[in-house]
Design a protein around this motif. Sequence first.
Motif, PDB file in Angstrom:
ATOM      1  N   ARG A  58      -2.868   0.524  -3.865  1.00 51.83           N
ATOM      2  CA  ARG A  58      -2.616  -0.829  -3.361  1.00 51.83           C
ATOM      3  C   ARG A  58      -2.129  -1.703  -4.512  1.00 51.83           C
ATOM      4  NH1 ARG A  58      -7.365  -2.274   1.086  1.00 51.83           N
ATOM      5  NH2 ARG A  58      -7.513  -0.167   1.947  1.00 51.83           N
ATOM      6  N   LEU A 101     -11.664   0.413  -1.620  1.00 50.14           N
ATOM      7  CA  LEU A 101     -11.250   1.655  -2.279  1.00 50.14           C
ATOM      8  C   LEU A 101     -12.416   2.366  -2.962  1.00 50.14           C
ATOM      9  CD1 LEU A 101      -7.876   0.409  -3.845  1.00 50.14           C
ATOM     10  CD2 LEU A 101      -8.161   1.824  -1.805  1.00 50.14           C
ATOM     11  N   TYR A 114     -13.248   6.481  -2.228  1.00 55.00           N
ATOM     12  CA  TYR A 114     -12.715   7.528  -3.099  1.00 55.00           C
ATOM     13  C   TYR A 114     -13.646   7.752  -4.294  1.00 55.00           C
ATOM     14  CZ  TYR A 114      -8.700   6.434  -0.217  1.00 55.00           C
ATOM     15  OH  TYR A 114      -7.887   6.207   0.865  1.00 55.00           O
ATOM     16  N   VAL A 123     -11.610   4.972  -8.776  1.00 54.18           N
ATOM     17  CA  VAL A 123     -10.593   3.934  -8.622  1.00 54.18           C
ATOM     18  C   VAL A 123     -10.103   3.556 -10.012  1.00 54.18           C
ATOM     19  CG1 VAL A 123     -10.060   1.617  -7.790  1.00 54.18           C
ATOM     20  CG2 VAL A 123     -11.702   3.043  -6.538  1.00 54.18           C
ATOM     21  N   ARG A 135       0.846  -1.182   0.000  1.00 51.94           N
ATOM     22  CA  ARG A 135       0.000   0.000   0.000  1.00 51.94           C
ATOM     23  C   ARG A 135       0.889   1.243   0.000  1.00 51.94           C
ATOM     24  NH1 ARG A 135      -5.222  -1.211   3.976  1.00 51.94           N
ATOM     25  NH2 ARG A 135      -5.429  -3.412   3.409  1.00 51.94           N
ATOM     26  N   ALA A 155      -8.049   6.474  -6.021  1.00 46.22           N
ATOM     27  CA  ALA A 155      -7.133   5.427  -5.575  1.00 46.22           C
ATOM     28  C   ALA A 155      -6.754   4.582  -6.783  1.00 46.22           C
ATOM     29  CB  ALA A 155      -7.780   4.544  -4.512  1.00 46.22           C
ATOM     30  N   GLU A 208      -4.414   6.941  -2.304  1.00 45.70           N
ATOM     31  CA  GLU A 208      -3.962   5.626  -1.849  1.00 45.70           C
ATOM     32  C   GLU A 208      -3.706   4.732  -3.058  1.00 45.70           C
ATOM     33  OE1 GLU A 208      -6.590   3.829   1.028  1.00 45.70           O
ATOM     34  OE2 GLU A 208      -5.475   1.938   1.066  1.00 45.70           O
TER      35      GLU A 208
END
Lengths: 262, 262
Positions: free
Chosen positions: B51, B67, B71, B74, A51, B15, B49
């Motif tokens: 991942r 996610l 947000y 994505v 992450r 994200a 973020e």
Amino acid sequence: MSDTLSSSPTLVSAAMLAIGDELLSGRTKDKNIGHLADLLTLSGIDLKEVRIVADEEDAVVEALNALRARYDYVFTSGGIGPTHDDITADAVSKAFEVPCIHDPEAMRLLAEMYERREMEFTEARQRMARMPQGATHIANPVSTAPGFVIGNVHVMAGVPQVFQAMMDNVLPTLKSGSKVLSRAIACPYGEGDIGTPLAAVQKAHPETSIGSYPKYDGKRFSTELVVRARDPQVLDAAAQAVADMIANIDGTRIADNPTADA
Amino acid sequence: MSDTLSSSPTLVSAAMLAIGDELLSGRTKDKNIGHLADLLTLSGIDLKEVRIVADEEDAVVEALNALRARYDYVFTSGGIGPTHDDITADAVSKAFEVPCIHDPEAMRLLAEMYERREMEFTEARQRMARMPQGATHIANPVSTAPGFVIGNVHVMAGVPQVFQAMMDNVLPTLKSGSKVLSRAIACPYGEGDIGTPLAAVQKAHPETSIGSYPKYDGKRFSTELVVRARDPQVLDAAAQAVADMIANIDGTRIADNPTADA
């Protein structure tokens, strides 16, 4: 009773948490994830998740608590320098519910170093001695300010040269998993040409993980096939099956159609 | 009543979910995260973020659901090719609780392309037409097989050239946030020399975000300071304060002590 029964392989899992606004704005292109991935693969440790979060305490605490509960090891990069936006030590302390202190031994190391260099040990520099109470050091041969270990979490610098130097000190302390062996096999065909037979090979070799990685050179797709297994004989058998599969594909219809598959 | 009150800036968050065993093993070094970060920053969208997860359905579903709830957008990369390890379409369908179908329009596009190239439209290649029922296409000018959009999730290929081409088609469809302006200021001193005064500048300019990024060239540390704000006047004032701060530092004691700060 049979001596051919091997014990179960040791599985060791890990996650990485890269911390820093600059990674999310694009200003800095991360180099630590790939480096850690290479090191862990060599050590037989499975990196399962990565992450990247901003320099925000809540974001770090939440990600860290999720990851440390789930994996054997967590490795973090970034946010342990001397400036106001370096909030990793505070966030890790909060995640572990312990005070964030100026570690006496880190204070001593840094004070000595700055005295030797005739530099002032400023309040900002003293921030680099902060860590969760009870943490142990990760030595930093590049610039003295230590990383730290608390529980299963290893906290390291974001500057790649420092991250790498710290990881060199961390690696010997980790329990290694059974190393995953891998064999890469270049395949001149795109994934669409091999998908169906490759799925059959994977099905016939369930103890392996066969990855298919498309490559595109601007003109044509090819594929790198990677067979992974923990047992060398299992690996050999599956790799041979993949090679046989490639040899059995009729490439004559494919060569003139370079850009067909993604 | 006052015309100096400006409306609140529009905040748009995002994200990224990068999918692929090869990113976690180190075999492939990701290039899409940095590219997406650059594009979103230019568009005034905050990437909050990132991942990276393996090609495992449960891992993708869990990360995606976390996610997409949090947000505005994505963006995913990887796992939409024709081979057995490409499980993204299935995982996204599962996350949205809709069937994963062979999309008729994608089947038509791919069938035409393979016919034009006199290639067989194999079962594996037909996998590239699979997407969640109700998804819309993201055009793929490189290799035809489309990405797709469902809800606030944009699903794209992992091959960087294809990811980038798809993002070029996605960007004009996004609502832009108030663009974050930034100013980079080179600072010849390490973070330890500027941490304390820089924290004071940050405190005096609360509407800005001031980042400090250490650089290490193998011999000495320097710092890049980046001031970010949505208002150009706010940015100017903070950037001037940072420049003044640097000018006021006594560099004479620092020059001979290159490697002191991390």
